[in-house]
Scaffold this motif. Structure first.
Motif, PDB file in Angstrom:
ATOM      1  N   LYS A  29       0.657  -1.095   0.144  1.00 26.16           N
ATOM      2  CA  LYS A  29      -0.017   0.100  -0.073  1.00 26.16           C
ATOM      3  C   LYS A  29       0.779   1.073  -0.114  1.00 26.16           C
ATOM      4  CE  LYS A  29      -3.692   2.599   2.589  1.00 26.16           C
ATOM      5  NZ  LYS A  29      -4.436   2.521   3.709  1.00 26.16           N
ATOM      6  N   ALA A  30       1.956   1.331   0.945  1.00 22.84           N
ATOM      7  CA  ALA A  30       3.004   2.471   0.900  1.00 22.84           C
ATOM      8  C   ALA A  30       3.471   2.634  -0.544  1.00 22.84           C
ATOM      9  CB  ALA A  30       3.757   2.188   2.018  1.00 22.84           C
ATOM     10  N   VAL A  31       3.927   1.451  -1.019  1.00 22.25           N
ATOM     11  CA  VAL A  31       4.514   1.644  -2.411  1.00 22.25           C
ATOM     12  C   VAL A  31       3.592   2.277  -3.212  1.00 22.25           C
ATOM     13  CG1 VAL A  31       5.638   0.487  -4.460  1.00 22.25           C
ATOM     14  CG2 VAL A  31       6.284   0.052  -1.992  1.00 22.25           C
ATOM     15  N   ARG A  32       2.272   1.831  -3.273  1.00 21.57           N
ATOM     16  CA  ARG A  32       1.221   2.226  -4.463  1.00 21.57           C
ATOM     17  C   ARG A  32       1.074   3.844  -4.339  1.00 21.57           C
ATOM     18  NH1 ARG A  32      -1.223  -2.528  -2.938  1.00 21.57           N
ATOM     19  NH2 ARG A  32      -2.638  -1.561  -1.722  1.00 21.57           N
ATOM     20  N   GLU A  33       1.080   4.213  -2.982  1.00 21.36           N
ATOM     21  CA  GLU A  33       0.800   5.598  -2.506  1.00 21.36           C
ATOM     22  C   GLU A  33       2.063   6.328  -2.872  1.00 21.36           C
ATOM     23  OE1 GLU A  33      -1.894   7.039  -1.475  1.00 21.36           O
ATOM     24  OE2 GLU A  33      -3.144   4.861  -1.714  1.00 21.36           O
ATOM     25  N   GLU A  34       3.341   5.919  -2.671  1.00 19.40           N
ATOM     26  CA  GLU A  34       4.462   6.432  -3.254  1.00 19.40           C
ATOM     27  C   GLU A  34       4.438   6.832  -4.592  1.00 19.40           C
ATOM     28  OE1 GLU A  34       7.711   8.776  -2.807  1.00 19.40           O
ATOM     29  OE2 GLU A  34       6.441   8.151  -1.351  1.00 19.40           O
ATOM     30  N   ARG A  35       3.947   5.776  -5.462  1.00 16.52           N
ATOM     31  CA  ARG A  35       3.966   5.647  -6.894  1.00 16.52           C
ATOM     32  C   ARG A  35       3.198   6.850  -7.387  1.00 16.52           C
ATOM     33  NH1 ARG A  35       4.019  -0.533  -8.130  1.00 16.52           N
ATOM     34  NH2 ARG A  35       6.290  -1.008  -7.901  1.00 16.52           N
TER      35      ARG A  35
END
Length: 68
Positions: free
Chosen positions: A30-36
């Protein structure tokens, strides 16, 4: 401790470990998706700003008064 109790504890620990690993993995994803999403938004904004600068240069708006 009886063998049944030890097996039950091992099973409970393994189950908890798997659940925790799944929750951590989900949180990381989820954090990676938000950062992307944030990165893509930033790059789009930067691209728009560069396009605006390019347009100003093409129209000659970057020059000071009196410069040709």
């Amino acid at each position: 401790m009886s063998q049944v109790s030890e097996d039950a504890v091992r099973l409970a620990l393994a189950t908890a470990r798997e659940q925790l690993a799944a929750e951590i993995t989900e949180a990381i994803e989820k954090a990676v998706r938000e950062e992307r999403k944030a990165t893509v938004a930033f790059l789009r904004q930067a691209g728009d700003m560069f396009a605006d600068v390019r347009d100003c240069i093409e129209r000659g708006e970057h020059r000071r008064e009196g410069e040709e």
